[in-house]
Design an enzyme around this catalytic site. Structure first.
Site, PDB file in Angstrom:
ATOM      1  CB  SER A   1     108.315 107.989  88.181  1.00 35.05           C
ATOM      2  OG  SER A   1     107.001 108.383  87.875  1.00 35.05           O
TER       3      SER A   1
ATOM      4  CG  ASP B   1     102.406 102.639  89.089  1.00 33.40           C
ATOM      5  OD1 ASP B   1     101.671 103.596  89.414  1.00 33.40           O
ATOM      6  OD2 ASP B   1     103.615 102.770  88.807  1.00 33.40           O
TER       7      ASP B   1
ATOM      8  CG  HIS C   1     104.489 105.420  91.071  1.00 35.10           C
ATOM      9  ND1 HIS C   1     104.634 105.030  89.756  1.00 35.10           N
ATOM     10  CD2 HIS C   1     105.181 106.584  91.190  1.00 35.10           C
ATOM     11  CE1 HIS C   1     105.357 105.927  89.114  1.00 35.10           C
ATOM     12  NE2 HIS C   1     105.707 106.870  89.961  1.00 35.10           N
TER      13      HIS C   1
END
Length: 655
Positions: A199, A305, A336
């Site tokens: 991320s 995601d 995610h």
């Protein structure tokens, strides 16, 4: 410069270093064996050097009159330095080391009385330090023990990590304390650095690679952002009811929160809620600088995601390909989620071989293996030699009217007439898909007949819509849907496709303060009757310019092309493929100021979809099929629950 060229220029040196190591560790006879193909855990983790330095970024973002220093925590094997050998570096630069934690168990850094790191989050140090790597955890500027300000993907964020790569390669300055004058030298490393992270961390890896910094040999971005505009907007449509200023404050240290008002103001002014492109977004668009990338890229992303969405994969991947960058990709069915939590053993093995190849120069064959691993069903993976596969070609699909309003057909022939729908912000893509065969006022659906053979989509689609709005504002959504029964990872559940178990497995060595044992996971699955394949959204006011919107004239016809996210999905024989065009996709984009009714001109509306085998494959798969409209509701995953203040960090996988 292509990766392969860089490789051959240093491999003789790596081979010589490997030979020296072999001679040190093995008998004279064994010293003449072939070069190793795998690094082994021959170094003591208990005796590893643990230290902290503060690297000067050359910036003064907090305006205190001195350049900002970022904290760098280091865990490295002691033995190589004692033998005069230098080691490569695996680096994770993150804003989350103190505020939020890393990984499925939200681990934070811990320190001893001297301020040296005791626990470095995740398994990287436990596993790789015994194998001859240094592991470095960088606190981004404005977080944890670093000076400066968080500017959400801008020069401060990127320079936080780039300055460390420079220091590791003898081009930067570091100190043994945050405010002192004693210099710290990186004389224990050869400078060869690989960046990794999920991320925001992976986003920093993308951004640093886009500077072209020397010494960064590879990056492993997991669920990472490639353009920060695309995190907050999509063709003018807002994705969240917040901006980067909120995110900055979320991760900043108390000192930064008190001293970074100027940066906060710049974030607010640079990200207007109109969705217009500004110079701030240009600075944070790494795809535009992909031509500078010299590092290889091992990209991992969840195709479902809904935090850092697949829109961040297609343009970045294509730009890297255009630049001749050595690439590898994993695409999962998860949301995610880190691959350590959806394919653990295979991930550790693959990452190990990737770093051995890219940072140690071992000829282990990973560069000759298939480029792509794709999860077809939960825990069932296939490979592709290249991605998208050769033979993938774009096919233009045409929507046409059916026998009932809003329930049309999808094929190769141009349609005629119009379809009309009214934006209902209470509904989402799952609501539309569930009732794709039923006339409903909030969407227009177009469906093929049951396929007579499998049909594979691979890559990014584009949907061109010609619509007449009834109001001055209007948002559009377009989704591709696989209609048919399947078992999929439940990406809308708390764990976004995984459930965390109480049992633990261990990956590397442990100390009292830093265990290598992590909770196991299993796939969370659900039986569905439709699967969302790809999505795209836009503000119709951006019809003339993706980066700037304008008020619409009610009753006037506009044409806009929506960019749908890249994906890789097989629509099986017997299933149907649907295109749905609607307004606000609840939970995924914000609604417009008005509640428009939109009339689609079907003759000027189309979808360009990348099929393996192209138009011929679509024609074969739909030959002889007849569109039918079952009188039933098609269940899918639950409606996505995306909160207004989403953070590009960890999935909540604890439940």
């Amino acid at each position: 410069m292509p990766k392969r060229t860089r490789f051959t220029t240093w491999r003789p040196l790596a081979t010589a270093a490997t030979a020296a190591l072999t001679a040190t560790l093995l008998t004279p006879t064994a010293a003449h064996a072939a070069p190793p193909r795998e690094s082994l855990p021959v170094h003591s983790y208990d005796d590893a050097v643990r230290e902290a330095v503060w690297v000067d970024t050359g910036l003064d973002e907090d305006l205190d009159g001195r350049t900002d220093r970022v904290a760098v925590d280091i865990v490295r094997p002691r033995e190589p330095a004692q033998r005069g050998r230098k080691v490569p570096v695996i680096m994770d630069a993150s804003p989350y080391y103190s505020c939020c934690g890393r990984g499925n168990e939200s681990q934070k850094k811990t320190y001893d009385a001297n301020g040296d790191v005791v626990r470095m989050p995740l398994f990287y140090d436990n596993y790789f330090v015994p194998r001859g790597y240094a592991v470095v955890g960088v606190d981004l500027a404005g977080t944890n023990r670093s000076d400066g300000c968080v500017d959400v993907g801008g020069r401060s964020d990127i320079q936080s990590a780039k300055a460390v790569v420079d220091w590791l390669n003898g081009r930067g300055t570091a100190y043994t304390t945050r405010t002192g004058t004693e210099r710290a030298r990186a004389d224990w490393t050869n400078g060869r650095t690989g960046m990794i992270g999920k991320s925001w961390d992976g986003t920093i890896a993308n951004g640093v690679a886009a500077t072209g910094v020397e010494g960064l040999e590879t990056i492993v971005p997991i669920a990472a952002i490639s353009s920060w505009y695309d995190y907050y907007f999509t063709q003018g449509a807002p994705l969240y009811d917040s901006g980067p200023d909120w995110l900055s404050q979320y991760v900043e240290s108390p000192e930064a929160r008190a001293n970074c008002a100027t940066v906060q103001r710049e974030l607010v002014e640079g990200a207007p809620r109109t969705g217009d492109w500004t110079p701030m977004w240009t600075e944070r668009d790494y795809t535009r600088a992909a031509k500078k990338v010299k590092a290889s890229v091992f990209l991992v992303h969840g195709m479902q995601d809904l935090n850092v969405r697949m829109q961040h994969v297609g343009p970045w991947w294509d730009a890297l390909a255009k630049n001749g960058v050595e690439r590898k990709i994993w695409l999962s069915q998860t949301g995610h989620v880190d691959p350590f939590d959806f394919r653990r053993a295979e991930w550790v093995d693959t990452l190990h071989r990737w770093f051995d190849h890219e940072l140690l120069g071992y000829d282990n064959g990973i560069d000759r293996e298939p480029m792509a691993d794709i999860e077809r069903r939960p825990d069932q993976w296939v490979t592709s030699k290249s991605w998208p596969p050769r033979g993938t070609h774009t096919t233009t699909l045409r929507p046409a009217r059916g026998t009932e309003a809003g329930v049309g057909t999808l094929g190769l022939r141009k349609g005629e007439g119009t379809e009309t729908f009214t934006d209902d912000p209470r509904l989402s893509e799952t609501d539309w898909a569930a009732r794709v065969d039923t006339p409903t006022p909030a969407k227009a659906g177009f469906v093929t007949g049951p396929l007579t053979r499998d049909l594979r989509l691979s890559g990014a689609s584009r949907v061109t819509v010609t619509a007449t709005p009834s109001t001055p504002t209007a948002h559009l959504s377009a989704v591709l849907v696989d209609l048919g029964p399947d078992t999929v990872r439940d990406y809308a559940a708390d764990g976004e496709g995984i459930t965390t178990l109480p049992e633990r497995t261990c990956w590397g060595a442990s100390t009292t303060g830093d265990s290598s044992c992590f909770q196991e996971t299993r796939a969370t699955t659900t039986d569905v009757e439709h699967t969302i394949v790809s999505r795209g959204w836009a503000d119709l006011g951006n019809h003339a310019d993706d980066g700037k919107g304008e008020p619409l004239t009610p009753g006037k016809r506009y044409t806009i092309t929506l960019d749908l996210a890249a994906t890789d999905h097989v629509v099986p024989e017997g299933h149907r493929l649907a295109l749905i065009v609607a307004g606000t996709d609840r939970g995924l984009i914000d609604p417009p100021a008005d509640a428009p009714t939109l009339t689609l001109d079907l003759a000027r509306t189309s979808a360009r979809v990348p099929f393996v085998g192209g138009t011929a494959a679509f024609a074969r798969a739909t030959a002889g099929s007849h569109t039918t409209a079952p009188d039933t509701v098609l269940d899918g995953v639950d409606r996505p629950d995306v909160t207004a203040h989403r953070v590009p960090g960890e999935a909540d996988t604890s439940r």
